[in-house]
Design a protein around this motif. Structure first.
Motif, PDB file in Angstrom:
ATOM      1  N   ARG A 212       0.788  -1.107   0.138  1.00 25.03           N
ATOM      2  CA  ARG A 212       0.081   0.228  -0.108  1.00 25.03           C
ATOM      3  C   ARG A 212       0.893   1.261  -0.110  1.00 25.03           C
ATOM      4  NH1 ARG A 212      -4.046   0.635   4.703  1.00 25.03           N
ATOM      5  NH2 ARG A 212      -4.099  -1.451   4.703  1.00 25.03           N
ATOM      6  N   ASP A 213       1.963   1.263   0.604  1.00 26.89           N
ATOM      7  CA  ASP A 213       2.775   2.251   0.803  1.00 26.89           C
ATOM      8  C   ASP A 213       3.622   2.662  -0.560  1.00 26.89           C
ATOM      9  OD1 ASP A 213       2.376   2.629   3.343  1.00 26.89           O
ATOM     10  OD2 ASP A 213       4.101   1.600   3.962  1.00 26.89           O
ATOM     11  N   GLU A 214       3.652   1.706  -1.534  1.00 28.27           N
ATOM     12  CA  GLU A 214       4.077   1.867  -2.752  1.00 28.27           C
ATOM     13  C   GLU A 214       3.165   2.607  -3.966  1.00 28.27           C
ATOM     14  OE1 GLU A 214       6.099  -1.571  -4.185  1.00 28.27           O
ATOM     15  OE2 GLU A 214       7.094  -2.094  -2.389  1.00 28.27           O
ATOM     16  N   LEU A 215       1.825   2.491  -3.515  1.00 29.42           N
ATOM     17  CA  LEU A 215       0.751   2.866  -4.565  1.00 29.42           C
ATOM     18  C   LEU A 215       1.284   4.344  -4.648  1.00 29.42           C
ATOM     19  CD1 LEU A 215      -2.260   1.070  -3.258  1.00 29.42           C
ATOM     20  CD2 LEU A 215      -0.894   0.582  -5.123  1.00 29.42           C
ATOM     21  N   PRO A 216       0.870   5.021  -5.766  1.00 29.76           N
ATOM     22  CA  PRO A 216       0.671   6.470  -6.082  1.00 29.76           C
ATOM     23  C   PRO A 216      -0.412   6.961  -5.635  1.00 29.76           C
ATOM     24  CG  PRO A 216       0.153   5.335  -8.311  1.00 29.76           C
ATOM     25  CD  PRO A 216       0.733   4.268  -7.116  1.00 29.76           C
ATOM     26  N   GLY A 217      -0.572   7.857  -4.763  1.00 31.05           N
ATOM     27  CA  GLY A 217      -1.794   8.676  -4.139  1.00 31.05           C
ATOM     28  C   GLY A 217      -1.263   9.651  -3.343  1.00 31.05           C
ATOM     29  N   SER A 218      -2.331  10.618  -3.164  1.00 30.52           N
ATOM     30  CA  SER A 218      -2.073  11.641  -2.278  1.00 30.52           C
ATOM     31  C   SER A 218      -2.011  11.623  -0.802  1.00 30.52           C
ATOM     32  CB  SER A 218      -3.383  12.873  -2.872  1.00 30.52           C
ATOM     33  OG  SER A 218      -4.363  12.090  -2.410  1.00 30.52           O
ATOM     34  N   GLU A 219      -1.807  12.536  -0.120  1.00 27.18           N
ATOM     35  CA  GLU A 219      -1.550  12.383   1.122  1.00 27.18           C
ATOM     36  C   GLU A 219      -2.889  12.119   1.807  1.00 27.18           C
ATOM     37  OE1 GLU A 219      -0.212  12.400   5.033  1.00 27.18           O
ATOM     38  OE2 GLU A 219       0.980  12.442   3.110  1.00 27.18           O
ATOM     39  N   ARG A 220      -4.157  12.762   1.040  1.00 16.54           N
ATOM     40  CA  ARG A 220      -5.422  12.513   1.490  1.00 16.54           C
ATOM     41  C   ARG A 220      -5.801  11.253   1.465  1.00 16.54           C
ATOM     42  NH1 ARG A 220     -11.058  14.741  -1.120  1.00 16.54           N
ATOM     43  NH2 ARG A 220     -12.376  14.408   0.794  1.00 16.54           N
ATOM     44  N   LEU A 221      -5.375  10.625   0.477  1.00 16.64           N
ATOM     45  CA  LEU A 221      -5.725   8.932   0.356  1.00 16.64           C
ATOM     46  C   LEU A 221      -4.819   8.262   1.417  1.00 16.64           C
ATOM     47  CD1 LEU A 221      -7.087   6.522  -1.212  1.00 16.64           C
ATOM     48  CD2 LEU A 221      -4.991   6.574  -2.491  1.00 16.64           C
ATOM     49  N   VAL A 222      -3.652   8.790   1.584  1.00 16.05           N
ATOM     50  CA  VAL A 222      -2.956   7.973   2.756  1.00 16.05           C
ATOM     51  C   VAL A 222      -3.453   8.004   3.927  1.00 16.05           C
ATOM     52  CG1 VAL A 222      -0.643   7.921   3.875  1.00 16.05           C
ATOM     53  CG2 VAL A 222      -0.761   8.156   1.433  1.00 16.05           C
ATOM     54  N   ARG A 223      -4.099   9.263   4.351  1.00 16.87           N
ATOM     55  CA  ARG A 223      -4.673   9.376   5.592  1.00 16.87           C
ATOM     56  C   ARG A 223      -5.816   8.637   5.869  1.00 16.87           C
ATOM     57  NH1 ARG A 223      -3.412  14.873   4.847  1.00 16.87           N
ATOM     58  NH2 ARG A 223      -5.849  15.291   4.682  1.00 16.87           N
ATOM     59  N   ALA A 224      -6.693   8.628   4.516  1.00 21.82           N
ATOM     60  CA  ALA A 224      -7.914   7.888   4.670  1.00 21.82           C
ATOM     61  C   ALA A 224      -7.692   6.449   4.935  1.00 21.82           C
ATOM     62  CB  ALA A 224      -8.722   8.197   3.297  1.00 21.82           C
ATOM     63  N   LEU A 225      -6.873   5.841   4.260  1.00 20.18           N
ATOM     64  CA  LEU A 225      -6.479   4.458   4.310  1.00 20.18           C
ATOM     65  C   LEU A 225      -5.936   4.044   5.927  1.00 20.18           C
ATOM     66  CD1 LEU A 225      -4.424   3.738   0.981  1.00 20.18           C
ATOM     67  CD2 LEU A 225      -7.025   2.960   1.686  1.00 20.18           C
ATOM     68  N   GLU A 226      -5.065   4.873   6.319  1.00 22.33           N
ATOM     69  CA  GLU A 226      -4.621   4.682   7.751  1.00 22.33           C
ATOM     70  C   GLU A 226      -5.933   4.824   8.793  1.00 22.33           C
ATOM     71  OE1 GLU A 226      -1.693   7.967   8.236  1.00 22.33           O
ATOM     72  OE2 GLU A 226      -0.105   6.915   7.269  1.00 22.33           O
ATOM     73  N   GLU A 227      -6.526   5.785   8.484  1.00 21.26           N
ATOM     74  CA  GLU A 227      -7.979   5.976   9.484  1.00 21.26           C
ATOM     75  C   GLU A 227      -8.710   4.422   9.276  1.00 21.26           C
ATOM     76  OE1 GLU A 227     -10.582   7.204  12.211  1.00 21.26           O
ATOM     77  OE2 GLU A 227      -8.727   8.364  11.639  1.00 21.26           O
ATOM     78  N   PHE A 228      -8.711   4.116   8.115  1.00 18.17           N
ATOM     79  CA  PHE A 228      -9.382   2.689   7.975  1.00 18.17           C
ATOM     80  C   PHE A 228      -8.967   1.697   8.630  1.00 18.17           C
ATOM     81  CE2 PHE A 228     -10.043  -1.438   5.675  1.00 18.17           C
ATOM     82  CZ  PHE A 228     -11.627  -1.277   5.582  1.00 18.17           C
ATOM     83  N   ASP A 229      -7.617   1.694   8.829  1.00 17.70           N
ATOM     84  CA  ASP A 229      -6.985   0.617   9.634  1.00 17.70           C
ATOM     85  C   ASP A 229      -7.383   0.720  11.292  1.00 17.70           C
ATOM     86  OD1 ASP A 229      -5.818  -0.453   7.353  1.00 17.70           O
ATOM     87  OD2 ASP A 229      -3.751   0.612   7.428  1.00 17.70           O
ATOM     88  N   ARG A 230      -7.441   2.012  11.538  1.00 15.98           N
ATOM     89  CA  ARG A 230      -7.859   2.027  12.998  1.00 15.98           C
ATOM     90  C   ARG A 230      -8.991   1.725  13.294  1.00 15.98           C
ATOM     91  NH1 ARG A 230      -4.201   6.599  12.420  1.00 15.98           N
ATOM     92  NH2 ARG A 230      -5.732   7.901  11.654  1.00 15.98           N
ATOM     93  N   ILE A 231      -9.949   1.733  12.346  1.00 17.91           N
ATOM     94  CA  ILE A 231     -11.474   1.621  12.430  1.00 17.91           C
ATOM     95  C   ILE A 231     -11.945   0.054  12.996  1.00 17.91           C
ATOM     96  CG2 ILE A 231     -13.758   1.783  11.804  1.00 17.91           C
ATOM     97  CD1 ILE A 231     -12.899   4.156  10.141  1.00 17.91           C
ATOM     98  N   ARG A 232     -12.586  -0.595  13.895  1.00 12.84           N
ATOM     99  CA  ARG A 232     -12.792  -1.689  14.137  1.00 12.84           C
ATOM    100  C   ARG A 232     -14.075  -2.211  13.869  1.00 12.84           C
ATOM    101  NH1 ARG A 232      -8.608  -3.180  12.855  1.00 12.84           N
ATOM    102  NH2 ARG A 232      -6.867  -2.560  13.685  1.00 12.84           N
ATOM    103  N   SER A 233     -15.299  -1.388  13.951  1.00  7.64           N
ATOM    104  CA  SER A 233     -16.637  -1.511  13.680  1.00  7.64           C
ATOM    105  C   SER A 233     -16.936  -1.785  12.201  1.00  7.64           C
ATOM    106  CB  SER A 233     -17.367  -0.290  14.242  1.00  7.64           C
ATOM    107  OG  SER A 233     -18.631  -0.360  13.680  1.00  7.64           O
TER     108      SER A 233
END
Length: 185
Positions: free
Chosen positions: A43-64
């Protein structure tokens, strides 16, 4: 009289229908789901904006489960402003590499089984990979065959040499030659 605005889209069918927009959003959401299923290193190798990276990090933190579902929709929304073609091709490259790796492992397993079954396979293996450590390979083959033959029917099989043989094959065939399974006899 009102002059037509050059920036306004014309209503001659250029706007996508509501169903088409929903299909596009569903496709972006599915792409987002594929991205979230990737290991973090990929995932870290994917081309993407900082906004996408933050959204993916937030997704990892969500458990529900429900919150994760809603957040996938948000990731799909973020993907509207991303280069979707570049992301898709990068993910497809990861999948292709994974499939290639799996085929190589299956070919190694086939070689190991063929080597354990006959000495003719050993001759062919040594012909294809002449730089292999021959004494080590022969010793491991003998030990794996003894281990296979000495197994009691009711006991759990000893597989140490079997695994060591596989590791040796993987080490010795890793030098870039395409690994094909042994010919069927």
């Amino acid at each position: 009289m009102i002059e037509p605005d050059d920036d306004a889209p014309e209503l001659d069918g250029e706007l996508p229908s509501k169903s088409q927009r929903k299909r596009e959003m569903r496709a972006l959401r599915d792409l987002g789901e594929r991205i979230t299923e990737l290991p973090r290193a990929q995932r870290d190798e994917l081309p993407g904006s900082e906004r996408l990276v933050r959204a993916l990090e937030e997704f990892d933190r969500i458990r529900s489960r429900e919150a994760r579902r809603r957040h996938l929709s948000f990731i799909g929304k973020v993907l509207r402003s991303e280069d979707v073609d570049a992301l898709s091709s990068a993910i497809d490259a990861f999948d292709a590499a994974s499939a290639t790796h799996t085929r190589a492992l299956h070919a190694l397993e086939a070689w190991r089984d063929a080597l354990l079954a006959s000495d003719a396979a050993l001759d062919e293996f040594l012909e294809r990979w002449p730089t292999v450590d021959r004494p080590r390979l022969r010793n491991l083959l003998r030990a794996a065959r003894r281990e296979r033959d000495a197994t009691d029917p009711g006991a759990a099989p000893q597989r140490r040499r079997y695994r060591e043989l596989f590791q040796l094959l993987r080490e010795e065939t890793a030098e870039g030659t395409e690994l094909l399974p042994p010919p069927r006899r």
